[in-house]
Design a protein around this motif. Structure first.
Motif, PDB file in Angstrom:
ATOM      1  N   LEU A 158       0.821  -1.201   0.000  1.00  0.00           N
ATOM      2  CA  LEU A 158       0.000   0.000   0.000  1.00  0.00           C
ATOM      3  C   LEU A 158       0.855   1.251   0.000  1.00  0.00           C
ATOM      4  CD1 LEU A 158      -2.655  -1.088   2.641  1.00  0.00           C
ATOM      5  CD2 LEU A 158      -3.011  -0.885   0.176  1.00  0.00           C
ATOM      6  N   ARG A 159       0.330   2.296  -0.616  1.00  0.00           N
ATOM      7  CA  ARG A 159       1.023   3.579  -0.663  1.00  0.00           C
ATOM      8  C   ARG A 159       0.206   4.596   0.130  1.00  0.00           C
ATOM      9  NH1 ARG A 159       4.997   2.915  -4.447  1.00  0.00           N
ATOM     10  NH2 ARG A 159       5.542   5.135  -4.393  1.00  0.00           N
ATOM     11  N   PHE A 160       0.833   5.189   1.128  1.00  0.00           N
ATOM     12  CA  PHE A 160       0.152   6.091   2.054  1.00  0.00           C
ATOM     13  C   PHE A 160       0.561   7.539   1.830  1.00  0.00           C
ATOM     14  CE2 PHE A 160      -0.062   2.081   4.398  1.00  0.00           C
ATOM     15  CZ  PHE A 160      -1.362   2.110   4.890  1.00  0.00           C
ATOM     16  N   THR A 161      -0.377   8.429   2.108  1.00  0.00           N
ATOM     17  CA  THR A 161      -0.083   9.854   2.254  1.00  0.00           C
ATOM     18  C   THR A 161      -0.417  10.230   3.685  1.00  0.00           C
ATOM     19  OG1 THR A 161      -0.530  10.339  -0.068  1.00  0.00           O
ATOM     20  CG2 THR A 161      -0.637  12.183   1.486  1.00  0.00           C
ATOM     21  N   ALA A 162       0.501  10.949   4.328  1.00  0.00           N
ATOM     22  CA  ALA A 162       0.352  11.320   5.727  1.00  0.00           C
ATOM     23  C   ALA A 162       0.098  12.810   5.836  1.00  0.00           C
ATOM     24  CB  ALA A 162       1.620  10.945   6.504  1.00  0.00           C
ATOM     25  N   ILE A 163      -1.069  13.179   6.369  1.00  0.00           N
ATOM     26  CA  ILE A 163      -1.377  14.594   6.568  1.00  0.00           C
ATOM     27  C   ILE A 163      -2.112  14.762   7.891  1.00  0.00           C
ATOM     28  CG2 ILE A 163      -1.494  15.105   4.103  1.00  0.00           C
ATOM     29  CD1 ILE A 163      -4.538  15.330   4.432  1.00  0.00           C
ATOM     30  N   ALA A 164      -2.051  15.972   8.439  1.00  0.00           N
ATOM     31  CA  ALA A 164      -2.796  16.313   9.643  1.00  0.00           C
ATOM     32  C   ALA A 164      -3.872  17.323   9.291  1.00  0.00           C
ATOM     33  CB  ALA A 164      -1.855  16.889  10.696  1.00  0.00           C
ATOM     34  N   MET A 165      -5.093  17.131   9.894  1.00  0.00           N
ATOM     35  CA  MET A 165      -6.244  17.991   9.563  1.00  0.00           C
ATOM     36  C   MET A 165      -6.963  18.614  10.777  1.00  0.00           C
ATOM     37  SD  MET A 165      -6.739  18.329   6.307  1.00  0.00           S
ATOM     38  CE  MET A 165      -8.308  19.160   6.451  1.00  0.00           C
ATOM     39  N   PRO A 166      -6.438  18.999  11.887  1.00  0.00           N
ATOM     40  CA  PRO A 166      -5.056  18.854  12.331  1.00  0.00           C
ATOM     41  C   PRO A 166      -4.757  17.524  13.000  1.00  0.00           C
ATOM     42  CG  PRO A 166      -6.281  20.110  13.928  1.00  0.00           C
ATOM     43  CD  PRO A 166      -7.246  19.796  12.810  1.00  0.00           C
ATOM     44  N   ASN A 167      -5.750  16.628  13.148  1.00  0.00           N
ATOM     45  CA  ASN A 167      -5.447  15.306  13.681  1.00  0.00           C
ATOM     46  C   ASN A 167      -4.784  14.455  12.601  1.00  0.00           C
ATOM     47  OD1 ASN A 167      -7.891  15.460  12.349  1.00  0.00           O
ATOM     48  ND2 ASN A 167      -8.855  13.846  13.517  1.00  0.00           N
ATOM     49  N   PRO A 168      -3.917  13.516  12.976  1.00  0.00           N
ATOM     50  CA  PRO A 168      -3.079  12.804  11.999  1.00  0.00           C
ATOM     51  C   PRO A 168      -3.836  11.719  11.228  1.00  0.00           C
ATOM     52  CG  PRO A 168      -2.612  12.025  14.215  1.00  0.00           C
ATOM     53  CD  PRO A 168      -3.571  13.170  14.369  1.00  0.00           C
ATOM     54  N   HIS A 169      -3.582  11.672   9.922  1.00  0.00           N
ATOM     55  CA  HIS A 169      -4.231  10.697   9.050  1.00  0.00           C
ATOM     56  C   HIS A 169      -3.223  10.025   8.135  1.00  0.00           C
ATOM     57  CE1 HIS A 169      -8.504  11.675   9.800  1.00  0.00           C
ATOM     58  NE2 HIS A 169      -8.021  12.863  10.086  1.00  0.00           N
TER      59      HIS A 169
END
Length: 312
Positions: A158-169
């Protein structure tokens, strides 16, 4: 203080269900609110839910605020499905149609919106910008920015993108959601390993016919959930970032609990428009020492709102 009685509103956003408390005049320590959350969220208890929502006071910028405590008693930075429910309560309490809401670490714009369907009370919310710097989570050992990349200790494929919205995803696009694999990876993150001590939300996303998104989320502090608003927002932004969908286009984002209208800008701002449905109001007693709820009295049922949402 051991026992308290609370006025509560049972509500949901996209199937993410909560007990909402007007806490503007209630003073409790964070640990006591965590006990209230555990008591009211317990699915075998009289209320049940994904967590509790608190309507709180505002600040120099915001008309009111929101706090959320998950079912395990933890307090995340935000919950966009929950925010719509708090926004409804806050807008009604202040007599406004639009306002700024204060979150744990940020602010969001909220407003009454055109109904998704007849009788479905709908709120528009704008939050962001998304942050890519995983050192803030922290997530260590994978660099500063993770975009459409393999995280080998989660999955070799799997290929992930990590971003905060502001909680982490952690967002991964898939051809078809494999719930067993989602739970496996979600439980790794929920275990708070040394490289991810504050845990993260994990979502698998399908791009469906007509450009719709389908999101399935293992939510930090909750587990596999019917809906996660910030995950739906994060997924919309990542779809634009990776070229799967255009930025600044309103799309339908579905999950097991329902749907929202969503758009994301290249700058990382996300707007969701979705339901803030009230199912019933009442009172309940909570034993803070035991994190146990009892003596629920339902004073008003909103069958019309329940039926309107069921027709979506």
């Amino acid at each position: 203080m051991v026992g308290m009685r609370f006025d509560i509103t049972k509500c949901h956003g996209s199937g993410n269900d909560f007990a909402l408390i007007d806490a503007r005049d209630i003073v409790l320590a964070d640990g006591e609110w965590a006990q209230v959350a555990r008591a009211l969220s317990y699915r075998a208890g009289p209320v049940g839910g994904d967590g509790i929502l608190l309507l709180t006071g505002g600040d120099d910028r915001a008309a009111f605020g929101m706090r959320i405590f998950n079912a395990d008693g933890s307090e995340p930075e935000t919950c966009l499905n929950g925010l719509r429910c708090v926004a409804r309560a806050g807008l009604e309490a202040t007599g406004q149609r639009s306002a700024v809401a204060r979150l744990k670490t940020s602010h969001a714009e909220v407003a009454r919106d055109d109904d998704l369907a007849p009788g479905v009370y709908t709120v528009r919310e704008t939050a962001g910008p998304a942050s890519f710097d995983v050192r803030d989570w922290p997530l260590t050992g994978e660099g500063i920015r993770i975009v459409d990349a393999v995280i080998a200790r989660l999955s070799p494929d799997l290929r992930f993108t990590a971003i905060a919205m502001p909680n982490p995803h952690l967002i991964a696009f898939v051809d078809a959601v494999d719930e067993a694999e989602l739970v496996r990876i979600g439980e790794i993150c929920e275990g708070a390993p040394a490289w991810l001590p504050n845990r993260a939300n994990v979502s698998f996303i399908e791009v469906r016919e007509g450009g719709e998104l389908y999101v399935r989320t293992f939510e930090r502090g909750v587990g596999l959930t019917n809906a996660c608003g910030s995950a739906m927002g994060a997924s919309t932004f990542v779809a634009g970032l990776t070229g799967r969908l255009p930025f600044d286009r309103t799309v339908t984002v579905r999950n097991r609990g329902g749907l929202v209208r969503a758009s994301a800008s290249e700058a990382g701002m996300v707007t969701l428009s979705g339901n803030a449905t009230v199912e019933w109001t009442g009172q309940v007693s909570v034993d803070l020492s035991q994190a146990r709820a009892d003596d629920l009295v339902v004073t008003s049922r909103h069958e019309d709102e329940i039926a309107a949402w069921a027709g979506i």
